[in-house]
Design a protein around this motif. Structure first.
Motif, PDB file in Angstrom:
ATOM      1  N   GLU A 129      39.291  41.805  21.256  1.00 30.60           N
ATOM      2  CA  GLU A 129      38.459  42.930  21.692  1.00 30.60           C
ATOM      3  C   GLU A 129      38.679  44.154  20.795  1.00 30.60           C
ATOM      4  N   PHE A 130      39.950  44.432  20.454  1.00 27.21           N
ATOM      5  CA  PHE A 130      40.228  45.617  19.648  1.00 27.21           C
ATOM      6  C   PHE A 130      39.898  45.390  18.179  1.00 27.21           C
ATOM      7  N   PHE A 131      39.954  44.153  17.742  1.00 25.59           N
ATOM      8  CA  PHE A 131      39.515  43.826  16.386  1.00 25.59           C
ATOM      9  C   PHE A 131      38.030  44.165  16.249  1.00 25.59           C
ATOM     10  N   LYS A 132      37.252  43.771  17.271  1.00 26.22           N
ATOM     11  CA  LYS A 132      35.816  44.076  17.267  1.00 26.22           C
ATOM     12  C   LYS A 132      35.588  45.587  17.243  1.00 26.22           C
ATOM     13  N   ALA A 133      36.366  46.323  18.061  1.00 30.76           N
ATOM     14  CA  ALA A 133      36.213  47.780  18.103  1.00 30.76           C
ATOM     15  C   ALA A 133      36.521  48.369  16.728  1.00 30.76           C
ATOM     16  N   GLY A 134      37.609  47.898  16.100  1.00 28.51           N
ATOM     17  CA  GLY A 134      37.994  48.407  14.787  1.00 28.51           C
ATOM     18  C   GLY A 134      36.958  48.088  13.725  1.00 28.51           C
ATOM     19  N   LEU A 135      36.265  46.978  13.892  1.00 29.27           N
ATOM     20  CA  LEU A 135      35.300  46.529  12.895  1.00 29.27           C
ATOM     21  C   LEU A 135      33.971  47.278  13.010  1.00 29.27           C
ATOM     22  N   PHE A 136      33.597  47.648  14.228  1.00 27.52           N
ATOM     23  CA  PHE A 136      32.256  48.210  14.424  1.00 27.52           C
ATOM     24  C   PHE A 136      32.240  49.697  14.777  1.00 27.52           C
TER      25      PHE A 136
END
Lengths: 180, 191
Positions: free
Chosen positions: B9-16
């Motif tokens: 979930e936080f990887f997605k947040a960091g990516l977008f």
């Protein structure tokens, strides 16, 4: 090895001394990176910061990775970032651990109800500040309103908006309608 | 298992999340809605703590959410998840910094991304306003419009807005000053 340790410590110091990130970080970065260690010139630092703003992720972390990479390659980038996040991990974990134990005290509840009001105002101010740079013409106004209304009224992942708007920006600029 | 999910979930947040720490906010609301790991109300408190402690606000929020969800391992995993895309992207870009800065597609993409980022943060602001200034549950229970408004909170918001935007001497103060003042007001006036 010594260089990596220095990188870690320098960015941990920046992490401790930065409140809120963003522009508040620049003078501290300058002191640590340019004056103290000479890892980058002031101009390079500004470049990193500018690119760090327009790449995904937290600006402070992006800038740390840039400088770390320049000093000691990929490992340097990783180490600098770990240094940057280390103080946050320690401080927030401590505070969160303490607050969890006091969360049900009535006075703490009242305090946080007051703080929540302040958070509204702070985020609202952040929106106004970003607005000036972002909403520059009719098209960007439409994009802003569209994203705002759709995400308030529907349960849509932010990722959808980000991908759509980046694509829209490219297509609209290509069509030459930007700025109208 | 929850650690893996946190990282994802936080990887997605960091990516977008483009545009700095505040841009992660809409993602945190999205995670809260989908997973139920923490409430919207709790998130507003976490924002306040993240603003009043050292460190970049995006990193602080990730650590706090991770801790609330899965203790110390959660804090570490969520934060690492948030910064991993940054590290990968920046190291790629660092090799061709000049080309990236001058690429017309990048500039054009950001023409669309900037208003998007502001729109998402504004929507997150709307959610905090709904919790802090209105009492939707009291209104739903009684049906009286007067119950919808939290007048004490609205008055405080008005005062804070004037202080942070119009009063010259107070405008430049650090947010922590206003956060602490609001906490005191909250306790004294029994919010």
């Amino acid at each position: 090895m010594k260089q990596l340790w220095k990188l870690f410590l320098a960015f941990a110091r920046v992490g401790v001394m930065t409140f809120g990130g963003g522009y508040a970080m620049i003078p501290i970065l300058e002191r640590e990176i340019v004056d103290r260690h000479g890892w980058a010139t002031e101009e390079e630092l500004m470049d990193y910061y500018a690119v760090g703003q327009c790449t995904p992720g937290v600006i402070a972390v992006n800038t740390a990775t840039f400088i770390g990479y320049k000093v000691a390659g990929t490992v340097g980038g990783v180490v600098a970032t770990l240094g940057m996040i280390f103080p946050s991990l320690v401080i927030i974990t401590l505070i969160a651990g303490i607050l969890t134990n006091f969360a049900d005290v009535p006075a703490v509840k009242s305090a946080f109800a007051g703080i929540r009001v302040c958070v509204c105002v702070l985020i609202f101010n952040a929106v106004l500040k970003l607005w000036k740079k972002a909403v520059v013409d009719k098209i960007t106004l439409v994009l802003f309103l569209g994203v705002f209304l759709l995400s308030v009224f529907f349960d849509i992942s932010p990722i959808v908006f980000v991908v759509f708007c980046a694509a829209a920006g490219i297509v609209l600029t290509r069509m030459g309608v930007k700025g109208k | 298992m929850i650690l893996l999910r946190l990282f994802y979930e936080f990887f997605k947040a960091g990516l977008f999340a483009v545009g700095g720490g505040m841009a992660t906010l809409p993602f945190l609301y999205d995670i809260s809605t989908r997973t139920g790991w923490y409430t919207h109300e709790k998130l507003a408190d976490m924002i306040a703590v993240s603003e009043s402690t050292p460190g970049p606000i995006g990193v602080n929020m990730a650590t706090y959410v991770g801790f609330e969800t899965a203790g110390i391992p959660g804090a570490v995993v969520a934060t690492l998840g948030l910064v991993t895309p940054s590290i990968m992207i920046i190291i790629l870009i660092a090799r061709a910094l000049k080309a990236f800065r001058e690429n017309p597609y990048v500039e054009a993409g950001f023409y669309g991304l900037r208003p998007c980022s502001v729109g998402l943060i504004a929507a997150a602001c709307f959610l905090v306003v709904k919790i802090a200034l209105f009492r939707t549950d009291a209104y739903a229970a009684s049906g009286r419009l007067i119950d919808l408004f939290n007048f004490k909170a609205i008055a405080l918001a008005a005062v804070l807005l004037v202080c942070t935007r119009c009063v010259k001497k107070l405008k430049g103060l650090h947010p922590i000053v206003f956060i602490l003042a609001s906490a005191v007001v909250g306790v004294v006036f029994c919010f």
